[in-house]
Design an enzyme around this catalytic site. Structure first.
Site, PDB file in Angstrom:
ATOM      1  N   ASP A  30     -73.864   5.470  35.217  1.00  0.00           N
ATOM      2  CA  ASP A  30     -74.433   6.495  36.084  1.00  0.00           C
ATOM      3  C   ASP A  30     -73.555   7.752  35.991  1.00  0.00           C
ATOM      4  OD1 ASP A  30     -76.461   6.359  38.820  1.00  0.00           O
ATOM      5  OD2 ASP A  30     -75.025   8.013  38.656  1.00  0.00           O
ATOM      6  N   ILE A  31     -74.212   8.902  35.905  1.00  0.00           N
ATOM      7  CA  ILE A  31     -73.500  10.171  35.742  1.00  0.00           C
ATOM      8  C   ILE A  31     -72.731  10.560  37.014  1.00  0.00           C
ATOM      9  CG2 ILE A  31     -75.291  11.791  36.518  1.00  0.00           C
ATOM     10  CD1 ILE A  31     -74.778  13.380  33.930  1.00  0.00           C
ATOM     11  N   ASN A  83     -83.896   1.385  44.255  1.00  0.00           N
ATOM     12  CA  ASN A  83     -84.509   2.309  45.214  1.00  0.00           C
ATOM     13  C   ASN A  83     -85.968   2.511  44.814  1.00  0.00           C
ATOM     14  OD1 ASN A  83     -82.075   2.778  46.647  1.00  0.00           O
ATOM     15  ND2 ASN A  83     -81.418   4.202  45.057  1.00  0.00           N
ATOM     16  N   GLY A  89     -84.703   6.886  48.777  1.00  0.00           N
ATOM     17  CA  GLY A  89     -83.634   7.496  47.992  1.00  0.00           C
ATOM     18  C   GLY A  89     -83.868   7.502  46.495  1.00  0.00           C
ATOM     19  N   GLN A  90     -85.069   7.118  46.047  1.00  0.00           N
ATOM     20  CA  GLN A  90     -85.327   7.185  44.604  1.00  0.00           C
ATOM     21  C   GLN A  90     -85.428   8.641  44.175  1.00  0.00           C
ATOM     22  OE1 GLN A  90     -88.775   5.005  43.114  1.00  0.00           O
ATOM     23  NE2 GLN A  90     -88.184   5.404  40.977  1.00  0.00           N
ATOM     24  N   HIS A  96     -85.266   1.715  37.585  1.00  0.00           N
ATOM     25  CA  HIS A  96     -83.909   1.369  37.147  1.00  0.00           C
ATOM     26  C   HIS A  96     -83.247   0.483  38.187  1.00  0.00           C
ATOM     27  CE1 HIS A  96     -83.913   5.194  39.293  1.00  0.00           C
ATOM     28  NE2 HIS A  96     -82.740   4.869  39.800  1.00  0.00           N
ATOM     29  N   HIS A  98     -79.616  -0.388  39.738  1.00  0.00           N
ATOM     30  CA  HIS A  98     -78.199  -0.009  39.840  1.00  0.00           C
ATOM     31  C   HIS A  98     -77.347  -1.275  39.840  1.00  0.00           C
ATOM     32  CE1 HIS A  98     -78.855   4.235  41.338  1.00  0.00           C
ATOM     33  NE2 HIS A  98     -80.017   3.705  41.691  1.00  0.00           N
TER      34      HIS A  98
HETATM   35  P1  AMP Z   1     -82.106   6.755  42.209  1.00  0.00           P
HETATM   36  O1  AMP Z   1     -81.621   7.591  43.358  1.00  0.00           O
HETATM   37  O2  AMP Z   1     -82.169   5.300  42.538  1.00  0.00           O
HETATM   38  O3  AMP Z   1     -83.374   7.299  41.597  1.00  0.00           O
HETATM   39  O4  AMP Z   1     -80.967   6.837  41.130  1.00  0.00           O
HETATM   40  C1  AMP Z   1     -80.940   7.778  40.110  1.00  0.00           C
HETATM   41  C2  AMP Z   1     -79.564   7.713  39.532  1.00  0.00           C
HETATM   42  O5  AMP Z   1     -79.594   8.306  38.251  1.00  0.00           O
HETATM   43  C3  AMP Z   1     -78.513   8.477  40.366  1.00  0.00           C
HETATM   44  O6  AMP Z   1     -77.487   7.580  40.762  1.00  0.00           O
HETATM   45  C4  AMP Z   1     -78.019   9.550  39.403  1.00  0.00           C
HETATM   46  O7  AMP Z   1     -76.637   9.797  39.527  1.00  0.00           O
HETATM   47  C5  AMP Z   1     -78.370   8.959  38.046  1.00  0.00           C
HETATM   48  N1  AMP Z   1     -78.597   9.924  36.986  1.00  0.00           N
HETATM   49  C6  AMP Z   1     -79.370  11.033  37.017  1.00  0.00           C
HETATM   50  N2  AMP Z   1     -79.334  11.673  35.831  1.00  0.00           N
HETATM   51  C7  AMP Z   1     -78.528  10.931  35.031  1.00  0.00           C
HETATM   52  C8  AMP Z   1     -78.081  11.057  33.677  1.00  0.00           C
HETATM   53  N3  AMP Z   1     -78.461  12.078  32.913  1.00  0.00           N
HETATM   54  N4  AMP Z   1     -77.250  10.117  33.179  1.00  0.00           N
HETATM   55  C9  AMP Z   1     -76.848   9.078  33.940  1.00  0.00           C
HETATM   56  N5  AMP Z   1     -77.227   8.901  35.215  1.00  0.00           N
HETATM   57  C10 AMP Z   1     -78.048   9.811  35.755  1.00  0.00           C
END
Ligand code: AMP
Ligand code: ZN
Length: 106
Positions: A30-31, A83, A89-90, A96, A98
């Site tokens: 995760d970024i 999520n 919180g999605q 995906h 986590h």
């Molecule tokens: P969600 O809130 O469950 O939709 O989670 C989305 C997740 O994707 C968040 O934790 C972000 O930090 C992560 N995210 C968004 N863009 C990227 C990216 N380019 N590379 C890696 N993680 C990302």
């Protein structure tokens, strides 16, 4: 799918390093990590959220991929989070899972 950040990652558009990949999914960091280890397990197929997933085989393969990825990075104890929907919180509307471990802030 166009304009989907995770589809772009899967297609290699950002040269993202995969912790693990198989026929069904990719796993990457995760970024914006919310724990010492924060990985995302992402199906290769674009599915908006768990609500749109009706493929039992894919669901099972995703959970097996969680196990493969945690084993590969040496995690015995971890939390998995999905999520589903904006209110929960999605933020990225490509399903995906986590994986979080160590100092979890989520
Ligand atoms: P969600 O809130 O469950 O939709 O989670 C989305 C997740 O994707 C968040 O934790 C972000 O930090 C992560 N995210 C968004 N863009 C990227 C990216 N380019 N590379 C890696 N993680 C990302
Ligand atoms: Zn997508």
């Amino acid at each position: 799918m166009e304009d989907c950040i995770f589809c772009k990652i899967i297609n290699g558009e950002f040269n993202t390093e995969f912790v693990l990949e198989n026929e069904f999914a990719v796993v990457f960091k995760d970024i914006n990590p919310k724990a010492d280890t924060h990985l995302l397990v992402v199906p290769r197929k674009h599915v908006e959220s768990l609500n749109e997933l009706d493929d039992e085989i894919l669901l099972g393969k995703l959970m097996i991929t969680v196990k493969e990825a945690t084993k590969k990075v040496g995690l015995k104890s971890y939390r998995t989070v999905i999520n589903t929907g904006k209110e929960a919180g999605q933020e990225v509307f490509h399903l995906h899972i986590h994986i979080l471990a160590g100092n979890i802030k989520l």
